[in-house]
Design a protein around this motif. Structure first.
Motif, PDB file in Angstrom:
ATOM      1  N   ARG A  15      61.520  41.606  38.111  1.00 25.42           N
ATOM      2  CA  ARG A  15      61.631  41.286  36.681  1.00 25.42           C
ATOM      3  C   ARG A  15      60.927  39.964  36.430  1.00 25.42           C
ATOM      4  O   ARG A  15      61.285  38.945  37.009  1.00 25.42           O
ATOM      5  N   PHE A  16      59.945  39.987  35.566  1.00 27.29           N
ATOM      6  CA  PHE A  16      59.247  38.763  35.204  1.00 27.29           C
ATOM      7  C   PHE A  16      59.923  38.154  33.982  1.00 27.29           C
ATOM      8  O   PHE A  16      60.429  38.875  33.130  1.00 27.29           O
ATOM      9  N   ARG A  17      59.933  36.830  33.912  1.00 25.50           N
ATOM     10  CA  ARG A  17      60.478  36.160  32.730  1.00 25.50           C
ATOM     11  C   ARG A  17      59.665  36.588  31.521  1.00 25.50           C
ATOM     12  O   ARG A  17      58.469  36.841  31.615  1.00 25.50           O
ATOM     13  N   LEU A  18      60.323  36.665  30.387  1.00 25.71           N
ATOM     14  CA  LEU A  18      59.654  37.129  29.177  1.00 25.71           C
ATOM     15  C   LEU A  18      58.480  36.234  28.778  1.00 25.71           C
ATOM     16  O   LEU A  18      57.513  36.697  28.196  1.00 25.71           O
ATOM     17  N   ASP A  19      58.564  34.942  29.106  1.00 28.11           N
ATOM     18  CA  ASP A  19      57.487  34.033  28.727  1.00 28.11           C
ATOM     19  C   ASP A  19      56.404  33.898  29.807  1.00 28.11           C
ATOM     20  O   ASP A  19      55.495  33.098  29.677  1.00 28.11           O
ATOM     21  N   ALA A  20      56.495  34.702  30.866  1.00 25.81           N
ATOM     22  CA  ALA A  20      55.467  34.683  31.909  1.00 25.81           C
ATOM     23  C   ALA A  20      54.165  35.244  31.332  1.00 25.81           C
ATOM     24  O   ALA A  20      54.192  36.127  30.484  1.00 25.81           O
ATOM     25  N   PRO A  21      53.016  34.731  31.781  1.00 29.03           N
ATOM     26  CA  PRO A  21      51.750  35.224  31.239  1.00 29.03           C
ATOM     27  C   PRO A  21      51.545  36.712  31.536  1.00 29.03           C
ATOM     28  O   PRO A  21      52.036  37.224  32.531  1.00 29.03           O
ATOM     29  N   MET A  22      50.816  37.382  30.657  1.00 26.32           N
ATOM     30  CA  MET A  22      50.541  38.813  30.833  1.00 26.32           C
ATOM     31  C   MET A  22      49.557  39.056  31.968  1.00 26.32           C
ATOM     32  O   MET A  22      49.670  40.009  32.704  1.00 26.32           O
ATOM     33  N   ILE A  23      48.564  38.181  32.097  1.00 24.78           N
ATOM     34  CA  ILE A  23      47.546  38.358  33.128  1.00 24.78           C
ATOM     35  C   ILE A  23      47.753  37.297  34.208  1.00 24.78           C
ATOM     36  O   ILE A  23      47.860  36.112  33.924  1.00 24.78           O
TER      37      ILE A  23
END
Length: 84
Positions: free
Chosen positions: A45-53
């Protein structure tokens, strides 16, 4: 008087190298010629504010909630100091 302080908590982090092994571990797939994106329904699970790329050289940081955050190499080195 002003003093300098270092973050007291330790983190677990590894620098993303773009290998198939790390793509599988973090549920990423190739995107464009140098980027990677998160695969829907991946185990991590990535944090919601983690970059998309995500790019090779970025740092993947897992917090105590098993969420992964992503920092550029420059931001990581500015924020953290190796302690092992």
């Amino acid at each position: 008087m002003l003093h300098e302080y270092r973050k007291k908590t330790t983190i677990k982090a590894e620098q993303f190298d773009g290998s198939d092994e790390m793509m599988k571990k973090y549920g990423l797939k190739k995107f464009g010629w140098k980027g990677f994106i998160k695969v829907p329904n991946s185990k991590k699970r990535f944090r919601l504010d983690a970059p998309m790329i995500i790019e090779a050289g970025d740092w993947l940081i897992e917090n105590d909630k098993a969420e992964v955050d992503v920092l550029s190499d420059e931001d990581f080195r500015r924020t953290y100091e190796r302690c092992d």
